[in-house]
Design an enzyme around this catalytic site. Structure first.
Site, PDB file in Angstrom:
ATOM      1  N   GLU A 104      40.969 -19.856  -4.494  1.00 52.64           N
ATOM      2  CA  GLU A 104      39.638 -20.034  -3.889  1.00 52.64           C
ATOM      3  C   GLU A 104      38.560 -20.244  -4.966  1.00 52.64           C
ATOM      4  O   GLU A 104      37.743 -21.166  -4.871  1.00 52.64           O
ATOM      5  CB  GLU A 104      39.256 -18.811  -3.050  1.00 52.64           C
ATOM      6  CG  GLU A 104      40.137 -18.561  -1.836  1.00 52.64           C
ATOM      7  CD  GLU A 104      40.058 -19.647  -0.782  1.00 52.64           C
ATOM      8  OE1 GLU A 104      39.206 -20.555  -0.881  1.00 52.64           O
ATOM      9  OE2 GLU A 104      40.864 -19.598   0.159  1.00 52.64           O
ATOM     10  N   ASN A 161      36.558 -23.732  -5.777  1.00 52.45           N
ATOM     11  CA  ASN A 161      35.098 -23.798  -5.700  1.00 52.45           C
ATOM     12  C   ASN A 161      34.488 -24.383  -6.975  1.00 52.45           C
ATOM     13  O   ASN A 161      33.553 -25.192  -6.912  1.00 52.45           O
ATOM     14  CB  ASN A 161      34.515 -22.408  -5.438  1.00 52.45           C
ATOM     15  CG  ASN A 161      34.603 -22.021  -3.976  1.00 52.45           C
ATOM     16  OD1 ASN A 161      34.972 -22.815  -3.131  1.00 52.45           O
ATOM     17  ND2 ASN A 161      34.248 -20.776  -3.684  1.00 52.45           N
ATOM     18  N   ARG A 163      35.264 -28.372   5.054  1.00 54.10           N
ATOM     19  CA  ARG A 163      35.369 -27.038   4.468  1.00 54.10           C
ATOM     20  C   ARG A 163      34.881 -26.037   5.507  1.00 54.10           C
ATOM     21  O   ARG A 163      33.977 -26.330   6.293  1.00 54.10           O
ATOM     22  CB  ARG A 163      34.555 -26.939   3.187  1.00 54.10           C
ATOM     23  CG  ARG A 163      35.043 -27.888   2.155  1.00 54.10           C
ATOM     24  CD  ARG A 163      34.857 -27.426   0.738  1.00 54.10           C
ATOM     25  NE  ARG A 163      35.014 -28.581  -0.131  1.00 54.10           N
ATOM     26  CZ  ARG A 163      36.157 -29.210  -0.345  1.00 54.10           C
ATOM     27  NH1 ARG A 163      37.275 -28.759   0.195  1.00 54.10           N
ATOM     28  NH2 ARG A 163      36.216 -30.279  -1.109  1.00 54.10           N
TER      29      ARG A 163
HETATM   30  N1  LIG Z   1      31.372 -22.571  -8.369  1.00 51.02           N
HETATM   31  C1  LIG Z   1      30.430 -22.945  -7.501  1.00 51.02           C
HETATM   32  N2  LIG Z   1      29.401 -23.741  -7.883  1.00 51.02           N
HETATM   33  C2  LIG Z   1      28.451 -24.148  -7.011  1.00 51.02           C
HETATM   34  N3  LIG Z   1      28.422 -23.798  -5.715  1.00 51.02           N
HETATM   35  C3  LIG Z   1      29.410 -22.993  -5.263  1.00 51.02           C
HETATM   36  C4  LIG Z   1      30.453 -22.527  -6.113  1.00 51.02           C
HETATM   37  N4  LIG Z   1      31.287 -21.747  -5.383  1.00 51.02           N
HETATM   38  C5  LIG Z   1      30.781 -21.722  -4.143  1.00 51.02           C
HETATM   39  N5  LIG Z   1      29.657 -22.471  -4.045  1.00 51.02           N
HETATM   40  C6  LIG Z   1      28.809 -22.636  -2.830  1.00 51.02           C
HETATM   41  O1  LIG Z   1      29.109 -21.592  -1.929  1.00 51.02           O
HETATM   42  C7  LIG Z   1      29.502 -22.132  -0.655  1.00 51.02           C
HETATM   43  C8  LIG Z   1      30.518 -21.215  -0.003  1.00 51.02           C
HETATM   44  O2  LIG Z   1      31.752 -21.180  -0.743  1.00 51.02           O
HETATM   45  P1  LIG Z   1      33.105 -20.821   0.039  1.00 51.02           P
HETATM   46  O3  LIG Z   1      34.235 -20.935  -0.909  1.00 51.02           O
HETATM   47  O4  LIG Z   1      32.915 -19.525   0.744  1.00 51.02           O
HETATM   48  O5  LIG Z   1      33.189 -21.942   1.164  1.00 51.02           O
HETATM   49  P2  LIG Z   1      33.515 -23.508   0.961  1.00 51.02           P
HETATM   50  O6  LIG Z   1      34.094 -23.744  -0.388  1.00 51.02           O
HETATM   51  O7  LIG Z   1      32.311 -24.267   1.309  1.00 51.02           O
HETATM   52  O8  LIG Z   1      34.625 -23.721   2.072  1.00 51.02           O
HETATM   53  P3  LIG Z   1      36.183 -23.332   1.976  1.00 51.02           P
HETATM   54  O9  LIG Z   1      36.360 -22.439   0.776  1.00 51.02           O
HETATM   55  O10 LIG Z   1      36.457 -22.597   3.248  1.00 51.02           O
HETATM   56  O11 LIG Z   1      36.925 -24.608   1.851  1.00 51.02           O
HETATM   57  C9  LIG Z   1      29.998 -23.521  -0.959  1.00 51.02           C
HETATM   58  O12 LIG Z   1      29.889 -24.375   0.164  1.00 51.02           O
HETATM   59  C10 LIG Z   1      29.064 -23.943  -2.095  1.00 51.02           C
HETATM   60  O13 LIG Z   1      27.820 -24.393  -1.610  1.00 51.02           O
HETATM   61 MG   LIG Z   2      35.638 -22.608  -1.174  1.00 51.57          MG
END
Ligand SMILES: Nc1ncnc2c1ncn2[C@@H]1O[C@H](COP(=O)(O)OP(=O)(O)OP(=O)(O)O)[C@@H](O)[C@H]1O
Ligand SMILES: [Mg+2]
Lengths: 99, 144
Positions: free
Chosen positions: B48, B52, B107
């Site tokens: 995860e 990200n 996502r």
């Molecule tokens: N390393 C990062 N850099 C910039 N923004 C981030 C980062 N990690 C997370 N985010 C932000 O936080 C939000 C939520 O992250 P999360 O992993 O919970 O959900 P997601 O990645 O959008 O969806 P999923 O993990 O279910 O595919 C992301 O949509 C993004 O906007």
């Molecule tokens: Mg994610």
């Protein structure tokens, strides 16, 4: 990916790892299998799936959206305890049948 | 707390490295002989955080993802995943279940919730333009 079509149901056998890297390809394959609008039910057999993270939630919910729009449904089969935890966390167990 | 063992990985922000990174960290943790669920929990949480970094942090331009892990003498494993990407403006909002800035890419916004479910502690440090660091801790119970 192996699959079988029986009347309005497609059974797809997901194998390997379902992460962000593989999601695009798996999504494309599944969409191909359910393209025919007479397909009303998708059963995902996860017996051969060794790994899944939140990218898998996106893939499953996306196919659910397509099928529910045509009055159909998605079910998931042979899920291990680890994947079931992710599944329930996202509330998918409320809209997708576990068999 | 005394460090028993540590490691650090640096790799390009390409999706093919997601599998490599999660397997490497979980293999590192296995030396402490954790209970059966632990390797899978670690694999999922690392996947995860690394995903990200690749899809959000480095959405606009590629970069380097750094993953480090540290085994402490008291049986805690600490994992850090960081990027020098675009950063997160509102961390509390980003960590909310179902919050995503990429709904068009299907996502679900469940990544942070998954990390929190499988690890004992998850902390995020970030500011816009300066990348993001996710620090996760897991208690490896079988460590005597
Ligand atoms: N390393 C990062 N850099 C910039 N923004 C981030 C980062 N990690 C997370 N985010 C932000 O936080 C939000 C939520 O992250 P999360 O992993 O919970 O959900 P997601 O990645 O959008 O969806 P999923 O993990 O279910 O595919 C992301 O949509 C993004 O906007
Ligand atoms: Mg994610």
């Amino acid at each position: 990916m192996d699959y079988e079509r029986r009347r309005d149901t497609v059974a797809a056998y997901v194998t390997g790892e379902l992460d962000q890297c593989s999601a695009q390809g798996i999504r494309r394959e599944l969409d191909q299998m359910i393209k025919d609008p007479s397909v009303k039910r998708l059963v995902l057999d996860l017996k051969g799936m060794r790994f899944m993270d939140s990218s898998g939630i996106g893939v499953i919910l996306g196919r659910y959206r397509t099928l529910s729009q045509r009055g159909g449904s998605v079910a998931v089969k042979n899920m291990n305890a680890h994947v079931e935890k992710i599944f329930c966390l996202s509330g998918m167990n409320q809209i997708i049948q576990i068999i | 707390m005394r460090t028993i063992n540590q490691m650090k990985l640096e790799f390009s922000s390409i999706p093919e490295n997601e599998g490599f990174a999660r397997v490497a960290v979980s293999a590192f943790a296995v030396q402490l002989n954790p209970t059966l669920d632990v390797p899978a929990d670690i694999k999922t949480a690392v996947s995860e955080a690394v995903t990200n970094a690749i899809v959000h942090g480095y959405a606009e331009h590629a970069g380097i993802v750094t993953v480090s892990a540290r085994l402490q003498g008291d049986g805690w494993l600490e994992i850090t995943v960081s990027d020098q990407g675009k950063g997160i403006a509102n961390i509390a909002q980003a960590m909310q279940p179902f919050f995503t800035t990429q709904p068009e890419k299907e996502r679900s916004g469940m990544g942070f919730s998954v990390m929190q479910t499988f690890m004992d502690d998850v902390r995020v440090e970030s500011s816009p333009g300066c990348g993001a660091t996710v620090r996760m801790k897991k208690r490896l119970e079988n460590n005597a």
